[in-house]
Design an enzyme around this catalytic site. Structure first.
Site, short mmCIF file in Angstrom:
data_model
loop_
_atom_site.label_atom_id
_atom_site.label_comp_id
_atom_site.label_asym_id
_atom_site.label_seq_id
_atom_site.Cartn_x
_atom_site.Cartn_y
_atom_site.Cartn_z
N THR A 52 -25.67 -51.82 94.99
CA THR A 52 -26.19 -52.92 95.79
C THR A 52 -26.35 -54.16 94.93
OG1 THR A 52 -28.08 -53.79 97.06
CG2 THR A 52 -28.55 -52.04 95.51
N VAL A 53 -25.90 -55.30 95.43
CA VAL A 53 -26.06 -56.54 94.69
C VAL A 53 -27.52 -56.98 94.66
CG1 VAL A 53 -23.73 -57.34 95.21
CG2 VAL A 53 -25.61 -58.01 96.72
N ASP A 54 -28.31 -56.49 95.61
CA ASP A 54 -29.71 -56.93 95.71
C ASP A 54 -30.62 -56.31 94.66
OD1 ASP A 54 -29.31 -58.59 97.97
OD2 ASP A 54 -29.28 -56.83 99.27
N MET A 101 -28.08 -64.69 97.76
CA MET A 101 -28.47 -63.54 98.56
C MET A 101 -29.82 -62.99 98.10
SD MET A 101 -24.84 -61.51 98.84
CE MET A 101 -23.47 -62.16 99.79
N GLY A 102 -30.47 -62.26 98.99
CA GLY A 102 -31.76 -61.66 98.69
C GLY A 102 -32.69 -61.79 99.86
N ARG A 103 -32.71 -60.76 100.71
CA ARG A 103 -33.52 -60.81 101.93
C ARG A 103 -35.01 -60.65 101.64
NH1 ARG A 103 -32.41 -60.10 107.19
NH2 ARG A 103 -30.24 -59.73 106.62
N TYR A 157 -20.10 -64.64 100.28
CA TYR A 157 -19.30 -63.53 99.77
C TYR A 157 -18.78 -63.77 98.35
CZ TYR A 157 -18.93 -60.85 104.15
OH TYR A 157 -19.20 -60.08 105.25
N LEU A 158 -18.67 -65.03 97.94
CA LEU A 158 -18.17 -65.32 96.60
C LEU A 158 -19.04 -64.67 95.54
CD1 LEU A 158 -17.29 -69.12 96.94
CD2 LEU A 158 -15.77 -67.15 97.20
N ARG A 197 -20.50 -61.72 95.54
CA ARG A 197 -20.29 -60.29 95.33
C ARG A 197 -18.82 -59.92 95.15
NH1 ARG A 197 -21.85 -58.60 101.52
NH2 ARG A 197 -19.72 -58.27 102.29
#
Length: 424
Positions: free
Chosen positions: A146-148, A194-196, A301-302, A304
């Protein structure tokens, strides 16, 4: 990790990718397939994640050349396709879980490796439980991705280090651009990342520079309530002192009422609010109230997919968890995940160990308070010690004569179905 020499086990291994892909998830796939091949175990892959298992759309990776599998290590995206599809609980939809077991049984799948985040860990855990109840022996292993960077237990998540590197580099480069134009043009640059719920990617932007006058000057974390007045005051003070200001904002920042600043009213397959656009919201506030010229960027998207700028450490992590997942499966382990354990910050050292899926599934690791500066807009020395090793090293892909990275596209030969189509 050393492995004992063993005779070829009976049965096949099934690998599936889940959720948003990363720049290095295919490196994990390479680790899985190459390790299984070395042990004489044939590997199938599910087309488009768990949906491919439900639909009995399987891929025979044995049809791929050794060189093609090796090239996965430097190819972004999801080589077999991924999906955002959350299985309901066993009580709500037992038929789906029974179908999964039927497909596994029909194709003599004895090991199932699910490469994803929190929801995927939960799915692997549930399948492991149901397989026992249905009397079919299949070893289920969750594989982290996961990128998060929000998976519990593991020190970090494969995929995060490369996003962190991309973000820090983007902030440093864009800030040099802004600084050169600030006298007569843009005063404020805002980058949305990103990062919810967890601000790990936003924090990584802090690696771009050190000191109060170095960018990023303002980081907005989802772990902190967004205070518009405090934010604008910080931006104005920075412009007055430095001449310009770089802001990095997590997509998941919320106001005092708990509302996402960038909530668009739509929801994804997991029921989460669809986010994106917080940079534009912030830019409008800066322009309207401070009367400053603003530019903003939404890499989306860039972040990840930027395999050309992947972290060498991240690639090593991704391959290692794939290799370990196969080792654990063939050793008879069940309902575990290979996790990264940090043994030293400086020099950076790490190892892989198994952790129970029950301690990982549906849990979320947020940024520790000790990683966020007292001002609420910066990272601490502790955060730097944690983050810095994860972006180190370059692992550039090979380039072709056209000047572009030489990525691989697999043949993805389909396995002939053995069951009737599954209808939902």
């Amino acid at each position: 990790m050393p492995r004992s020499v063993r005779s070829r086990p009976a049965g096949r291994l099934l690998y599936a990718q889940s959720g948003g892909v990363t720049a290095v998830i295919n490196a994990t796939a390479a680790g899985v397939i190459e390790t299984a091949r070395a042990a004489g175990v044939p590997v199938y892959a599910a087309r488009n994640g768990i949906l491919g298992v439900l639909r009995e759309e399987l891929i025979d990776t044995g049809k791929e050349a050794k060189s093609a599998i090796a090239a996965l290590r430097h190819t972004p995206g999801g080589a077999f396709g991924s999906c955002r599809y959350k299985l309901k609980s066993l009580e709500e939809n037992r038929a789906e879980y029974e179908r999964l077991i039927e497909v596994l049984r029909a194709h003599d799948i004895r090991w199932f490796l699910y490469n994803g985040g929190n929801d995927s860990a939960d799915t692997a855990l549930k399948i492991s439980q149901l397989s026992k109840a249905m009397g079919y022996d299949v070893r289920c292993i969750g594989v982290p991705k996961t990128v998060d960077n929000d998976l519990a237990v593991t020190d970090c998540c494969p995929g995060f280090g490369s996003v962190a590197k991309y973000t820090a580099v983007a902030v440093r480069e864009a800030s040099l651009d802004v600084a050169s134009m600030a006298d007569t043009s843009t005063k404020v640059f805002i980058l949305e990342v990103m990062g919810r719920h967890a601000g790990w990617i936003a924090a990584a932007a802090g690696l771009a520079g050190e000191g109060a006058d170095a960018p990023p000057h303002v980081i907005l974390f989802p772990e902190r309530v967004f205070d518009e007045d405090a934010f604008l005051a910080r931006v104005q003070a920075t412009v007055d002192r430095v001449g310009w200001c770089t802001v990095v904002a997590s997509e998941g920042i919320r106001d005092a009422e708990g509302r996402f600043l960038a909530e668009g009213g739509t929801r994804d397959a997991f029921g989460h609010s669809q986010l994106g656009g917080v940079a534009a919201v912030l830019a409008a506030k800066v322009k309207d109230r401070l009367k400053l010229k603003v530019h903003w960027a939404l890499p989306d998207y860039l972040q990840r997919s930027a395999r050309h700028l992947a972290s060498k450490t991240d690639v090593a992590h991704a391959y290692a968890v794939g290799r370990a997942a196969v080792d654990y499966a063939l050793a008879g382990m069940h309902a575990v995940m290979p996790v990264i354990v940090r043994t030293s910050d400086s020099p950076y050292r790490w190892k892989i160990e198994p952790a129970p899926l029950a301690k990982i599934a549906n849990r979320e690791k947020k940024m520790p308070n000790a990683f966020i500066g007292r001002d609420g807009f910066s990272i601490t020395a502790a955060a730097r010690r944690y983050l810095a090793p994860l972006i180190r090293g370059e692992d550039a892909p090979p380039y072709g004569k056209d000047g572009l990275p030489a990525y691989v596209t697999l043949k993805n030969v389909a396995v002939k179905p053995k069951l009737p189509p599954f209808g939902r």
